[in-house]
Design an enzyme around this catalytic site. Sequence first.
Site, PDB file in Angstrom:
ATOM      1  N   ASP A 100       0.840  -1.191   0.000  1.00 34.32           N
ATOM      2  CA  ASP A 100       0.000   0.000   0.000  1.00 34.32           C
ATOM      3  C   ASP A 100       0.880   1.248   0.000  1.00 34.32           C
ATOM      4  O   ASP A 100       1.702   1.432   0.895  1.00 34.32           O
ATOM      5  CB  ASP A 100      -0.909  -0.009   1.239  1.00 34.32           C
ATOM      6  CG  ASP A 100      -1.862   1.167   1.257  1.00 34.32           C
ATOM      7  OD1 ASP A 100      -2.658   1.286   0.325  1.00 34.32           O
ATOM      8  OD2 ASP A 100      -1.797   1.970   2.205  1.00 34.32           O
ATOM      9  N   THR A 129      -2.502   6.957  -4.017  1.00 35.23           N
ATOM     10  CA  THR A 129      -1.226   7.526  -3.573  1.00 35.23           C
ATOM     11  C   THR A 129      -0.075   7.094  -4.477  1.00 35.23           C
ATOM     12  O   THR A 129       0.738   7.912  -4.913  1.00 35.23           O
ATOM     13  CB  THR A 129      -0.923   7.080  -2.125  1.00 35.23           C
ATOM     14  OG1 THR A 129      -2.074   7.325  -1.317  1.00 35.23           O
ATOM     15  CG2 THR A 129       0.257   7.821  -1.568  1.00 35.23           C
ATOM     16  N   THR A 130      -0.002   5.795  -4.756  1.00 37.67           N
ATOM     17  CA  THR A 130       1.082   5.283  -5.599  1.00 37.67           C
ATOM     18  C   THR A 130       1.046   5.907  -6.978  1.00 37.67           C
ATOM     19  O   THR A 130       2.076   6.326  -7.520  1.00 37.67           O
ATOM     20  CB  THR A 130       0.985   3.751  -5.699  1.00 37.67           C
ATOM     21  OG1 THR A 130       1.016   3.185  -4.384  1.00 37.67           O
ATOM     22  CG2 THR A 130       2.135   3.188  -6.520  1.00 37.67           C
TER      23      THR A 130
END
Length: 533
Positions: A61, A94-95
């Site tokens: 994550d 986010t990534t």
Amino acid sequence: MSSLGAQTVNPNAEVLKKGIAHQMNINAARGLQDVLKSNLGPKGTLKMLVSGAGDIKLTKDGYTLLQEMQIQHPTAMMIARIATAQDDITGDGTTSAVLIVGELMRQAERHLSDGVHPRLLCDGIDLAKASVLEFIDGMKMKKDTLDRALLMQIAQCVLRTKMHVELADLFTQIVVDAVLCIRKPNEPLDLHMIEVMHMVHKSGLDSKLVKGLVMDHGGRHPGMPKELKNAHILTLNYDLEYQKSEVNAGFYYNSAEQREKMVAAERKWVDDRTNLILDLKRKVCKPGETFLIVNQKGIDPLALDMLARDGILALRRAKRRNMERIVLACGGEQINSLENLTPDCLGFCESVTEHTLGDDTYTFVEGVKNPFSCTIQIKGAHPHVIAQIKEAVRDGTRAVANAITDGHLVPGAGGFETLAHQHLMAYKSKVSGRAKLGVQAYAEALLTIPKTLAENAGYDQQDTMIKLQEEAEAGSPKIGLDINTGEPMDPCANGIYDNYVVKRQMLDSAAVIASQLLLVDEVIKAGKQMKKG
């Protein structure tokens, strides 16, 4: 890092300092991109975080990685903090945001080395951002009826990127049913009504959704029943034990008889109040019905014994949040004084079951009157597995909630990025001057998403992108990447969607971060503590 000192008269030295600042920021963005790119998509790999104390955490994550990694580089730290704000706002992406920022800086590096002023690149990036946000607003798909099947597809897309397929498919159903359980007509979703409880027990596939409550405490008397059916629930915030006085006071006895009378009076005070509860139980319980007491305060052993003899299950010293959720889910009201004891203050549920796992006891309250609160019970053989599942469940619930709240979706599997790249390349011809380079850099940066998906699945990046762009130019719906075959496919037909709000926030924040970093021409060490905000 440079510090303020004497001004130099050599113009080349000033250019060199600015070049070093740009190169430092570009390297930081690319460094984060290289760390996170292998996480993207269902075929992404895991990272192992090791703390100074030797604690280990396995995760893929992006939010968790950026929050818990020790980042020394100031620019990388700034990118990480801004990118994690993406997750705080929307719960995902986010990534992807970090990958686009890193690729945007990589594209800008080439132009900066050719002498293009960073302000011109930033102007082009701002134009591209405005154009692509207008594009996504125009192509978003409005879903008026978000049925369970569609929500399952949305949750599956998120969860399969966080855990293996078998576990992801189980939690897809759990997450969707949990969000639908707490959904109220014409009211905003409150995800705090979904409690996540974990137990180190068996495997993750034994996890389940409880449409009710799971309390991490049980009865405090061995003679109390372990299972109740059709239970009336009394929620108390009242001491059923004798309390010491709140002021310093002493009692002096002239004889042992006086002391015995005092002890008897104290006992009678507790017994009288316990009998009030027993009278209520006998009054409301018909044949086949039972009685549960959940008390936020204490119940002494003799009172517990009286309740157990009457077949009542009593939980004492319950957590405050459980008290609030019981009243919400089961009905009734919390009683703070036994003078107000009436049948109207009781809640109701269909079953109460007590389970013991190791040294821990859990009480399951199911079949509640108002199922607008639920508990996701996560089981796992190891804390590493449980931590990974909890991260995935958090993102999955946010994704389903976003879809229900917003009602708009965009194609997934890199499909939107392929279309956005095609749109920006057409838009570039309308832009004059060197700002074109900023538009092109942003367009190329968007392709890092499908490229990384292809790379993580083991396919050739260039070959994959040529196929996807050919399909997009031909107007075909096959604009997404099938990670199982490496061929183009229609993401909408295969039920692969991204949330519109997540994608829009990602496009906006990535452009803002990159523009800010490109306009930094010198990094200066501050001489004193700086104010935040």
